[in-house]
Write a protein that holds these residues in place. Structure first.
Motif, PDB file in Angstrom:
ATOM      1  N   GLU A  69       0.794  -1.001   0.045  1.00  0.00           N
ATOM      2  CA  GLU A  69       0.062   0.000  -0.173  1.00  0.00           C
ATOM      3  C   GLU A  69       1.274   1.228   0.080  1.00  0.00           C
ATOM      4  O   GLU A  69       1.869   1.611   0.612  1.00  0.00           O
ATOM      5  CB  GLU A  69      -0.726  -0.092   1.362  1.00  0.00           C
ATOM      6  CG  GLU A  69      -0.202   0.047   2.543  1.00  0.00           C
ATOM      7  CD  GLU A  69      -1.423  -0.099   3.707  1.00  0.00           C
ATOM      8  OE1 GLU A  69      -2.376   0.401   3.547  1.00  0.00           O
ATOM      9  OE2 GLU A  69      -1.049  -1.149   4.404  1.00  0.00           O
ATOM     10  N   HIS A  94       0.818   4.069   1.487  1.00  0.00           N
ATOM     11  CA  HIS A  94       0.201   4.475   2.219  1.00  0.00           C
ATOM     12  C   HIS A  94       1.403   4.023   4.346  1.00  0.00           C
ATOM     13  O   HIS A  94       2.203   2.850   4.276  1.00  0.00           O
ATOM     14  CB  HIS A  94      -1.036   3.984   3.008  1.00  0.00           C
ATOM     15  CG  HIS A  94      -1.842   5.217   3.648  1.00  0.00           C
ATOM     16  ND1 HIS A  94      -1.881   4.211   5.485  1.00  0.00           N
ATOM     17  CD2 HIS A  94      -2.833   5.815   4.665  1.00  0.00           C
ATOM     18  CE1 HIS A  94      -2.657   5.068   6.314  1.00  0.00           C
ATOM     19  NE2 HIS A  94      -3.352   5.736   5.375  1.00  0.00           N
ATOM     20  N   LEU A 153      -4.513  -0.236   4.936  1.00  0.00           N
ATOM     21  CA  LEU A 153      -5.227  -1.332   4.210  1.00  0.00           C
ATOM     22  C   LEU A 153      -4.728  -2.648   5.561  1.00  0.00           C
ATOM     23  O   LEU A 153      -5.161  -3.928   5.382  1.00  0.00           O
ATOM     24  CB  LEU A 153      -4.631  -1.303   2.891  1.00  0.00           C
ATOM     25  CG  LEU A 153      -5.015  -2.405   2.206  1.00  0.00           C
ATOM     26  CD1 LEU A 153      -6.537  -3.066   2.154  1.00  0.00           C
ATOM     27  CD2 LEU A 153      -4.627  -2.727   0.888  1.00  0.00           C
ATOM     28  N   ALA A 171       4.762  -0.796   3.058  1.00  0.00           N
ATOM     29  CA  ALA A 171       4.539   0.502   3.278  1.00  0.00           C
ATOM     30  C   ALA A 171       5.234   1.298   3.626  1.00  0.00           C
ATOM     31  O   ALA A 171       6.788   1.383   3.928  1.00  0.00           O
ATOM     32  CB  ALA A 171       3.303   0.120   3.796  1.00  0.00           C
TER      33      ALA A 171
END
Length: 110
Positions: free
Chosen positions: A47, A49, A55, A75
């Protein structure tokens, strides 16, 4: 799309992957996730993020409740964002296809 490219690159490295795309955490398709985890035996969440509270946390929670599965995460690791081209940033934060393949290989090797 780096996750899709990683699946293609991973296939060349002997990794058989399935890619699920989640458009929103609130609309997570738990049935599709569990079915995929049953087929693949491991889940790698990629992700764009921060890792914490993203997520991956929702996927881990769903799998813990319905089908505990070995997992890994790609991530941003608790860092402030920086400026650069999208490609530069994906590489810097380990979100590019090459990094995703490396994480998948490490997950499979566990």
């Amino acid at each position: 799309w780096d996750a899709v490219q990683a699946a293609l690159d991973g296939a060349e490295a002997g990794i058989n992957a399935e890619v699920l795309i989640a458009h929103a955490i609130e609309a997570l398709d738990v049935d599709a996730l569990v079915n995929s985890a049953k087929k693949t035996g491991a889940v790698l969440v990629a992700e764009e993020h921060q890792r914490l509270g993203g997520l991956g946390s929702s996927v881990a929670q769903a799998l813990a409740a319905h089908h505990p599965t070995p997992m890994a995460f790609v991530a941003v690791e608790d860092q402030f964002g920086e400026s650069g081209t999208p490609s530069q940033l994906m590489t810097k934060y380990g979100l590019d296809a090459k990094s995703i393949v490396r994480k998948a290989q490490a997950l499979i090797g566990r």
